[in-house]
Design a protein around this motif. Structure first.
Motif, mmCIF file in Angstrom:
data_model
loop_
_atom_site.group_PDB
_atom_site.id
_atom_site.type_symbol
_atom_site.label_atom_id
_atom_site.label_comp_id
_atom_site.label_asym_id
_atom_site.label_seq_id
_atom_site.Cartn_x
_atom_site.Cartn_y
_atom_site.Cartn_z
ATOM 1 N N PRO A 126 0.806 -1.223 0.000
ATOM 2 C CA PRO A 126 0.000 0.000 0.000
ATOM 3 C C PRO A 126 0.840 1.274 0.000
ATOM 4 O O PRO A 126 0.425 2.298 -0.556
ATOM 5 C CB PRO A 126 -0.835 -0.112 1.290
ATOM 6 N N LEU A 127 2.035 1.215 0.595
ATOM 7 C CA LEU A 127 2.915 2.371 0.572
ATOM 8 C C LEU A 127 3.373 2.662 -0.864
ATOM 9 O O LEU A 127 3.385 3.814 -1.315
ATOM 10 C CB LEU A 127 4.118 2.115 1.487
ATOM 11 N N LEU A 128 3.714 1.612 -1.591
ATOM 12 C CA LEU A 128 4.120 1.776 -2.979
ATOM 13 C C LEU A 128 2.971 2.288 -3.836
ATOM 14 O O LEU A 128 3.169 3.119 -4.736
ATOM 15 C CB LEU A 128 4.639 0.450 -3.531
ATOM 16 N N GLU A 129 1.768 1.795 -3.580
ATOM 17 C CA GLU A 129 0.601 2.259 -4.328
ATOM 18 C C GLU A 129 0.386 3.756 -4.116
ATOM 19 O O GLU A 129 0.054 4.497 -5.054
ATOM 20 C CB GLU A 129 -0.640 1.479 -3.891
ATOM 21 N N ARG A 130 0.600 4.189 -2.891
ATOM 22 C CA ARG A 130 0.464 5.615 -2.574
ATOM 23 C C ARG A 130 1.488 6.446 -3.359
ATOM 24 O O ARG A 130 1.150 7.487 -3.943
ATOM 25 C CB ARG A 130 0.642 5.813 -1.078
ATOM 26 N N PHE A 131 2.727 5.989 -3.402
ATOM 27 C CA PHE A 131 3.764 6.721 -4.127
ATOM 28 C C PHE A 131 3.524 6.672 -5.634
ATOM 29 O O PHE A 131 3.817 7.632 -6.349
ATOM 30 C CB PHE A 131 5.146 6.154 -3.806
ATOM 31 N N ALA A 132 3.004 5.556 -6.120
ATOM 32 C CA ALA A 132 2.748 5.425 -7.557
ATOM 33 C C ALA A 132 1.715 6.437 -8.030
ATOM 34 O O ALA A 132 1.792 6.941 -9.158
ATOM 35 C CB ALA A 132 2.292 4.009 -7.881
ATOM 36 N N SER A 133 0.735 6.741 -7.186
ATOM 37 C CA SER A 133 -0.340 7.649 -7.568
ATOM 38 C C SER A 133 -0.031 9.102 -7.230
ATOM 39 O O SER A 133 -0.832 9.988 -7.538
ATOM 40 C CB SER A 133 -1.644 7.236 -6.877
ATOM 41 N N ASP A 134 1.113 9.363 -6.621
ATOM 42 C CA ASP A 134 1.496 10.723 -6.220
ATOM 43 C C ASP A 134 2.281 11.384 -7.352
ATOM 44 O O ASP A 134 3.404 10.969 -7.654
ATOM 45 C CB ASP A 134 2.340 10.658 -4.954
ATOM 46 N N PRO A 135 1.739 12.423 -8.000
ATOM 47 C CA PRO A 135 2.473 13.066 -9.092
ATOM 48 C C PRO A 135 3.745 13.755 -8.630
ATOM 49 O O PRO A 135 4.617 14.063 -9.449
ATOM 50 C CB PRO A 135 1.461 14.076 -9.646
ATOM 51 N N GLY A 136 3.874 13.973 -7.324
ATOM 52 C CA GLY A 136 5.088 14.587 -6.792
ATOM 53 C C GLY A 136 6.232 13.616 -6.615
ATOM 54 O O GLY A 136 7.354 14.024 -6.297
ATOM 55 N N VAL A 137 5.976 12.337 -6.830
ATOM 56 C CA VAL A 137 7.020 11.307 -6.719
ATOM 57 C C VAL A 137 7.409 10.854 -8.121
ATOM 58 O O VAL A 137 6.563 10.412 -8.895
ATOM 59 C CB VAL A 137 6.534 10.101 -5.894
ATOM 60 N N ARG A 138 8.696 10.942 -8.422
ATOM 61 C CA ARG A 138 9.177 10.544 -9.744
ATOM 62 C C ARG A 138 10.180 9.394 -9.684
ATOM 63 O O ARG A 138 10.565 8.843 -10.710
ATOM 64 C CB ARG A 138 9.807 11.743 -10.456
ATOM 65 N N ALA A 139 10.616 9.028 -8.478
ATOM 66 C CA ALA A 139 11.549 7.910 -8.317
ATOM 67 C C ALA A 139 11.465 7.411 -6.881
ATOM 68 O O ALA A 139 10.983 8.116 -5.982
ATOM 69 C CB ALA A 139 12.977 8.315 -8.653
ATOM 70 N N LEU A 140 11.932 6.176 -6.670
ATOM 71 C CA LEU A 140 11.874 5.533 -5.360
ATOM 72 C C LEU A 140 13.242 4.985 -4.985
ATOM 73 O O LEU A 140 13.924 4.371 -5.817
ATOM 74 C CB LEU A 140 10.861 4.383 -5.401
ATOM 75 N N VAL A 141 13.635 5.198 -3.740
ATOM 76 C CA VAL A 141 14.856 4.599 -3.190
ATOM 77 C C VAL A 141 14.465 3.711 -2.017
ATOM 78 O O VAL A 141 13.716 4.135 -1.131
ATOM 79 C CB VAL A 141 15.855 5.673 -2.715
ATOM 80 N N LEU A 142 14.964 2.484 -2.013
ATOM 81 C CA LEU A 142 14.765 1.551 -0.906
ATOM 82 C C LEU A 142 16.117 1.293 -0.257
ATOM 83 O O LEU A 142 17.092 0.953 -0.937
ATOM 84 C CB LEU A 142 14.183 0.238 -1.411
ATOM 85 N N THR A 143 16.191 1.449 1.056
ATOM 86 C CA THR A 143 17.450 1.243 1.759
ATOM 87 C C THR A 143 17.172 0.733 3.162
ATOM 88 O O THR A 143 16.015 0.562 3.560
ATOM 89 C CB THR A 143 18.276 2.548 1.779
ATOM 90 N N GLY A 144 18.238 0.467 3.909
ATOM 91 C CA GLY A 144 18.103 -0.018 5.269
ATOM 92 C C GLY A 144 18.678 0.974 6.263
ATOM 93 O O GLY A 144 19.547 1.775 5.920
ATOM 94 N N GLU A 145 18.186 0.901 7.466
ATOM 95 C CA GLU A 145 18.686 1.761 8.537
ATOM 96 C C GLU A 145 20.107 1.359 8.920
ATOM 97 O O GLU A 145 20.431 0.177 9.039
ATOM 98 C CB GLU A 145 17.768 1.651 9.757
ATOM 99 N N GLY A 146 20.973 2.339 9.086
ATOM 100 C CA GLY A 146 22.327 2.057 9.562
ATOM 101 C C GLY A 146 23.169 1.336 8.522
ATOM 102 O O GLY A 146 23.109 1.618 7.332
ATOM 103 N N GLY A 147 23.946 0.362 8.992
ATOM 104 C CA GLY A 147 24.907 -0.300 8.129
ATOM 105 C C GLY A 147 24.448 -1.593 7.511
ATOM 106 O O GLY A 147 25.267 -2.367 7.003
ATOM 107 N N THR A 148 23.141 -1.862 7.533
ATOM 108 C CA THR A 148 22.601 -3.095 6.949
ATOM 109 C C THR A 148 21.407 -2.773 6.077
ATOM 110 O O THR A 148 20.561 -1.958 6.450
ATOM 111 C CB THR A 148 22.167 -4.077 8.053
ATOM 112 N N PHE A 149 21.340 -3.415 4.919
ATOM 113 C CA PHE A 149 20.168 -3.241 4.056
ATOM 114 C C PHE A 149 19.000 -4.029 4.631
ATOM 115 O O PHE A 149 18.022 -3.458 5.123
ATOM 116 C CB PHE A 149 20.494 -3.700 2.635
#
Length: 255
Positions: free
Chosen positions: A37-60
């Motif tokens: 659902p988070l991705l669906e929200r970003f997909a429908s947001d015209p203010g979002v043009r790219a997505l970055v997925l990462t992990g907190e700290g030193g681990t993905f």
């Protein structure tokens, strides 16, 4: 800190951060459920043009929280596949920024992104053989498409971890950055991605992912569209283009 997916939007880039520091950012059932659902929200947001997925700290991400596997391996796998497929289907450019361990379910998520950038010292592994699990068919095919059948078999058969250099050589990652330079490179690349035509990116993503049922749709979009006219004008006028086509318009049309 409670396990969670935190997120922010900055300069047209949505960043999702996997946070579960007590277990090296392992994904809980609630985190798997929260991603689509988070991705669906970003997909429908015209203010979002790219997505970055990462992990907190030193681990993905060290994979799925093992307690979810103990309770119901089948349900845990269903949740992870649903999240992976939602990420793969995200219509805008997606990028995994990897530090440290990217293992199991973490590798599934990284493979579902369009691009993967890693810091030196990162380690990758696809580890169902350590647990006696059948790796999902869709995940196996995506991995084999990314790295080739032989490399995919090595990863799946052995469940061994490989370093960032080997991941680069197999095609599992696109770039390896020296320690301390990953964030800058991610920022530079996302600025490039968000400045380019979403029309080009959206069509190219579907074509590259093997989708064939919308060829006519994209051919129609490519005729006399606003981005082509703007791109040509900007080139002739020696200026930066300002592309306006958006995925959020009806039927994916922005012209």
């Amino acid at each position: 800190m409670e396990p969670q997916l935190s997120h922010r939007i900055t300069d047209s880039v949505a960043t999702v951060v996997i946070r579960h520091p007590a277990k090296r950012n392992a994904m809980t059932a609630a985190m798997w459920r929260a991603l689509p659902p988070l991705l669906e929200r970003f997909a429908s947001d015209p203010g979002v043009r790219a997505l970055v997925l990462t992990g907190e700290g030193g681990t993905f991400c060290a994979g799925a929280d093992i307690t979810t596997l103990r309770e119901s391996p089948q349900q845990a796998q269903q949740l992870s596949v649903a999240a992976e497929e939602a990420l793969a289907a995200f219509p805008k450019p997606s990028l995994a920024a990897v530090r440290g361990h990217c293992v199991g379910g973490g590798a599934q998520l990284a493979a579902a992104c369009d691009l993967r950038l890693a810091e030196e010292g990162a380690q990758f592994g696809v580890t169902p053989a350590r647990l006696g699990l059948v790796y999902p068919a869709s995940s196996t095919r995506r991995l084999a498409s990314l790295v080739g059948p032989s490399a995919a078999k090595y990863l799946l058969f052995s469940a061994e971890l490989i370093d960032a250099g080997r991941a680069l050589r197999t095609g599992l990652v696109d770039e390896v950055l020296p320690e301390g330079e990953l964030d800058k490179r991610v920022g530079d690349l996302t600025r490039i991605l968000t400045a380019r035509s979403q029309l080009t990116q959206a069509a190219a993503k579907e074509f590259a992912n093997g989708r064939t049922d919308r060829d006519a749709h994209w051919a129609e979009q490519g005729r006399d569209n606003c981005d082509t006219m703007e791109g040509v004008a900007a080139f002739l006028e020696r200026r930066q283009p300002h592309f306006t086509w958006s995925m959020t318009y009806p039927e994916g049309a922005g012209a």
